[in-house]
Design an enzyme around this catalytic site. Structure first.
Site, PDB file in Angstrom:
ATOM      1  N   HIS A   1       0.821  -1.227   0.000  1.00 59.97           N
ATOM      2  CA  HIS A   1       0.000   0.000   0.000  1.00 59.97           C
ATOM      3  C   HIS A   1       0.846   1.265   0.000  1.00 59.97           C
ATOM      4  O   HIS A   1       0.298   2.359  -0.153  1.00 59.97           O
ATOM      5  CB  HIS A   1      -0.935   0.030   1.218  1.00 59.97           C
ATOM      6  CG  HIS A   1      -1.969  -1.049   1.214  1.00 59.97           C
ATOM      7  ND1 HIS A   1      -2.883  -1.215   0.206  1.00 59.97           N
ATOM      8  CD2 HIS A   1      -2.239  -2.043   2.115  1.00 59.97           C
ATOM      9  CE1 HIS A   1      -3.668  -2.250   0.480  1.00 59.97           C
ATOM     10  NE2 HIS A   1      -3.294  -2.778   1.627  1.00 59.97           N
TER      11      HIS A   1
ATOM     12  N   ASP B   1      -2.500 -10.491  -2.425  1.00 57.55           N
ATOM     13  CA  ASP B   1      -3.079 -10.062  -1.150  1.00 57.55           C
ATOM     14  C   ASP B   1      -4.571  -9.778  -1.370  1.00 57.55           C
ATOM     15  O   ASP B   1      -4.986  -9.448  -2.483  1.00 57.55           O
ATOM     16  CB  ASP B   1      -2.359  -8.793  -0.666  1.00 57.55           C
ATOM     17  CG  ASP B   1      -2.770  -8.332   0.712  1.00 57.55           C
ATOM     18  OD1 ASP B   1      -2.078  -8.679   1.684  1.00 57.55           O
ATOM     19  OD2 ASP B   1      -3.805  -7.627   0.832  1.00 57.55           O
TER      20      ASP B   1
HETATM   21  C1  SP5 Z   1      -1.186  -5.117   3.860  1.00 57.68           C
HETATM   22  C2  SP5 Z   1      -2.643  -5.151   4.194  1.00 57.68           C
HETATM   23  O1  SP5 Z   1      -3.262  -6.210   4.141  1.00 57.68           O
HETATM   24  N1  SP5 Z   1      -3.208  -4.003   4.616  1.00 57.68           N
HETATM   25  C3  SP5 Z   1      -4.590  -3.954   4.911  1.00 57.68           C
HETATM   26  C4  SP5 Z   1      -5.003  -2.671   5.523  1.00 57.68           C
HETATM   27  C5  SP5 Z   1      -6.455  -2.677   5.834  1.00 57.68           C
HETATM   28  N2  SP5 Z   1      -6.795  -1.615   6.692  1.00 57.68           N
HETATM   29  C6  SP5 Z   1      -8.171  -1.260   6.803  1.00 57.68           C
HETATM   30  C7  SP5 Z   1      -9.040  -2.434   7.066  1.00 57.68           C
HETATM   31  C8  SP5 Z   1     -10.486  -2.044   7.228  1.00 57.68           C
HETATM   32  C9  SP5 Z   1     -11.286  -3.295   7.367  1.00 57.68           C
HETATM   33  N3  SP5 Z   1     -12.659  -3.042   7.622  1.00 57.68           N
HETATM   34  C10 SP5 Z   1     -13.350  -4.276   7.771  1.00 57.68           C
HETATM   35  C11 SP5 Z   1     -14.689  -4.078   8.325  1.00 57.68           C
HETATM   36  C12 SP5 Z   1     -15.073  -5.349   9.080  1.00 57.68           C
HETATM   37  N4  SP5 Z   1     -16.334  -5.190   9.738  1.00 57.68           N
HETATM   38 ZN    ZN Z   2      -4.206  -7.154   2.661  1.00 59.09          ZN
END
Ligand code: SP5
Ligand code: ZN
Length: 337
Positions: free
Chosen positions: A155, A191
């Site tokens: 990212h 990923d």
């Molecule tokens: C490297 C990698 O896998 N980074 C992922 C970053 C994700 N960050 C935000 C995740 C937000 C997830 N929201 C899920 C809602 C579940 N109820």
């Molecule tokens: Zn991820």
């Protein structure tokens, strides 16, 4: 398979992230790497390749910011982890803020990627881990190598962090491979989340093919990248491939998209394939919504193994800590035959 890792990668340990409207324990924990470590067995430490290969991908001011910002945060009297709370939206002029919050805003795209005292050192050795694993395939002629990277990288863009990522390990390795004589490099990102940083870094380049299979950005992080019509621009037109998939995707749908991506990577005829491997496509991942089972990961590796080129696997996400070791070793076994 040669596996590279440095214990300094474990020192980065933010406490919390902003998740569903509240501060929640940080998903991207050191325990992730420890779980993979205990499953893969022997590892070797990275060799220091210095800052130059990092700055061949990332803006030098951004790299300096990563190194220095936590000290400024503390000097300003702040406690705890450095987290941005404002973001430029559209059309703001470039700036050189002194205020620590302005700097954090300048170089972040989310509020879930904190900086702690150890972040720079961990990110630095993490990049060295990727570069050293790359040496295994580029210089020692091995068929494959595994960079046990953590924190993840895909990212992070040329001058921004986000999504738990600070330095883009896969991109740093790709650029280093180019400088070591690989004419074309393909990055295959499996990923759960779109690898927006990697895409941005190579979007206008014809020498690095970026292919990603991920959750549809209409429903999932990082939201603003990863639609199927993003195909690269300028000289890079056609050298970016996006395959967004819906929630609930299981092995059948996933492998169909993977086979397509693999055949397009093959048609690109790269000298090296870098796999950005996330274990967050797993059915019980706590922040993701695909339905792959532990048993499916050998098949993922086997499909990618059809590519004859040397392969560097770089670890990205995956947050079901208890299953990470098994998922990763099954994938690596499938990949190495
Ligand atoms: C490297 C990698 O896998 N980074 C992922 C970053 C994700 N960050 C935000 C995740 C937000 C997830 N929201 C899920 C809602 C579940 N109820
Ligand atoms: Zn991820």
């Amino acid at each position: 398979m040669r596996t590279v890792f440095d214990p300094r990668q474990l020192t980065h340990a933010p406490e919390n992230e902003l998740h569903n409207g509240a501060l929640t324990p940080y998903f991207e924990s050191p325990a992730r790497a420890e779980a993979i470590l205990s499953a893969v067995g022997e590892t070797e430490p990275p060799v220091d390749h210095g800052r130059a290969p990092i700055e061949a991908v990332h803006d030098a001011r951004y790299v300096a910011f990563l190194e220095r910002v936590y000290g400024e945060w503390r000097a300003d009297g702040r406690k705890g982890d450095a987290i941005p709370y404002v973001f430029p939206t559209r059309g703001q002029r470039p700036n050189d803020f002194k205020a620590v919050d302005g700097q954090l805003a300048n170089y972040s795209f989310d509020a879930a990627t904190p900086i702690v005292a150890e972040t720079w050192e961990a990110a630095y050795w993490n990049a060295q881990t990727a570069l050293t694993a790359l040496d295994g395939v580029m210089k020692s002629g091995e068929a494959s190598a595994f960079a046990l990277c953590r924190p993840p990288g895909h990212h992070a863009g040329r001058d921004y962090m986000g999504g738990y990522c600070y330095l883009n390990n896969a991109a740093i390795a790709a650029e280093a491979a180019r400088s070591q004589g690989a004419e074309r490099v393909a990055i295959l990102d499996v990923d759960y989340h779109h690898g927006n940083g990697t895409q941005d870094i190579f979007y206008d380049r014809s020498d690095v093919f970026f292919a990603s299979i991920h959750a549809n950005p209409a429903t999932d992080f990082p939201y603003f990248w990863g639609r199927a019509d993003e195909r690269g621009e300028g000289a890079g037109e056609g050298a970016t491939l996006n395959r967004p998939l819906p929630h609930g995707t299981a092995a059948d749908g996933y492998l169909e998209a993977l086979d397509d991506a693999v055949s397009l990577v093959d048609a690109f005829a790269p000298d090296l394939v870098i796999v950005s491997f996330g274990a967050d496509t797993y059915e019980h991942d706590p922040i993701s919504f695909f339905k792959l089972t532990v048993d499916d990961y050998a098949a993922l590796g086997e499909r990618i193994a059809k590519l004859s080129q040397p392969k560097l696997v770089v670890m990205e996400g995956g947050y079901a800590v208890d299953a990470l070791g098994e998922i990763t070793t099954r994938f690596l076994e499938g990949l190495s035959g």
